[in-house]
Design an enzyme around this catalytic site. Structure first.
Site, PDB file in Angstrom:
ATOM      1  N   TYR A   1      66.012 -34.275 -85.621  1.00  0.00           N
ATOM      2  CA  TYR A   1      66.479 -32.892 -85.528  1.00  0.00           C
ATOM      3  C   TYR A   1      67.805 -32.710 -86.266  1.00  0.00           C
ATOM      4  O   TYR A   1      68.017 -31.703 -86.940  1.00  0.00           O
ATOM      5  CB  TYR A   1      66.614 -32.468 -84.064  1.00  0.00           C
TER       6      TYR A   1
ATOM      7  N   GLU B   1      77.676 -38.093 -75.269  1.00  0.00           N
ATOM      8  CA  GLU B   1      77.393 -38.583 -76.622  1.00  0.00           C
ATOM      9  C   GLU B   1      76.210 -37.845 -77.229  1.00  0.00           C
ATOM     10  O   GLU B   1      76.256 -37.452 -78.382  1.00  0.00           O
ATOM     11  CB  GLU B   1      77.120 -40.090 -76.582  1.00  0.00           C
TER      12      GLU B   1
ATOM     13  N   TYR C   1      76.537 -23.478 -75.974  1.00  0.00           N
ATOM     14  CA  TYR C   1      77.658 -24.114 -75.280  1.00  0.00           C
ATOM     15  C   TYR C   1      78.732 -23.094 -74.914  1.00  0.00           C
ATOM     16  O   TYR C   1      79.279 -23.122 -73.811  1.00  0.00           O
ATOM     17  CB  TYR C   1      78.270 -25.227 -76.127  1.00  0.00           C
TER      18      TYR C   1
END
Length: 167
Positions: free
Chosen positions: A26, A84, A132
């Site tokens: 991706y 991560e 986000y």
């Protein structure tokens, strides 16, 4: 539809490896994936785990993961959680699984008395950045990520223990 989050176990290693590769695809970084699955298993589930993995499932089927570890804030005097990798399979996006994984990590951070949860995002990934921000995350534009790896890491490490005299 039911969403659940669970801690990965050693039996999940092939799944975790597959999800990491899907994330790399991706992000257009498949050429960067070099891990050895056995070594990955040792680092995640061995006697000294370096990271943890949360598996996100929809109706009992794994559709995403979050790989994270603790860091430390000297200014806060407390640990933090560094995310991560966060990945949700394309077919499962929009299901709420990404938010559920982040909520799970936020709850862990609170439970573990962490000062913060943080991560990096590729600057071209506008859908992720928007997502986000909608959760209350803020960009840390004043910080630049630095990295030493490969030969440069070996060279820098080779200098450890060498005395330096300053005239």
């Amino acid at each position: 539809m039911s969403i659940s989050i669970r801690a990965a176990t050693p039996d999940d290693l092939p799944l975790v490896a597959r999800l990491i590769r899907a994330l790399a695809e991706y992000e257009k970084l498949a050429h960067e994936v070099r891990f050895d699955e056995a070594v990955l298993g040792e680092k995640l589930f061995g006697p000294r785990p370096y990271a943890e993995v949360a598996i996100g499932e929809i109706d009992g089927e794994a559709q995403g993961f979050a790989l994270f570890f603790h860091n430390f804030s000297t200014f806060e005097g407390k640990p933090g959680i560094y995310l991560e990798d966060l990945f949700v399979q394309p077919a499962a996006r929009g299901s709420g699984l990404g938010k559920a994984l982040l909520s799970h990590l936020a709850a862990l951070a609170t439970e573990r008395d962490c000062a913060r949860l943080e991560w990096s995002v590729l600057d071209w990934n506008e859908p992720a950045i928007g997502f986000y921000k909608s959760l209350g995350a803020r960009l840390m534009d004043e910080w630049t990520v630095m990295r030493v790896d490969g030969d440069a890491l070996a060279r820098l490490g080779a200098n450890a223990g060498n005395s330096v005299e300053i005239a």
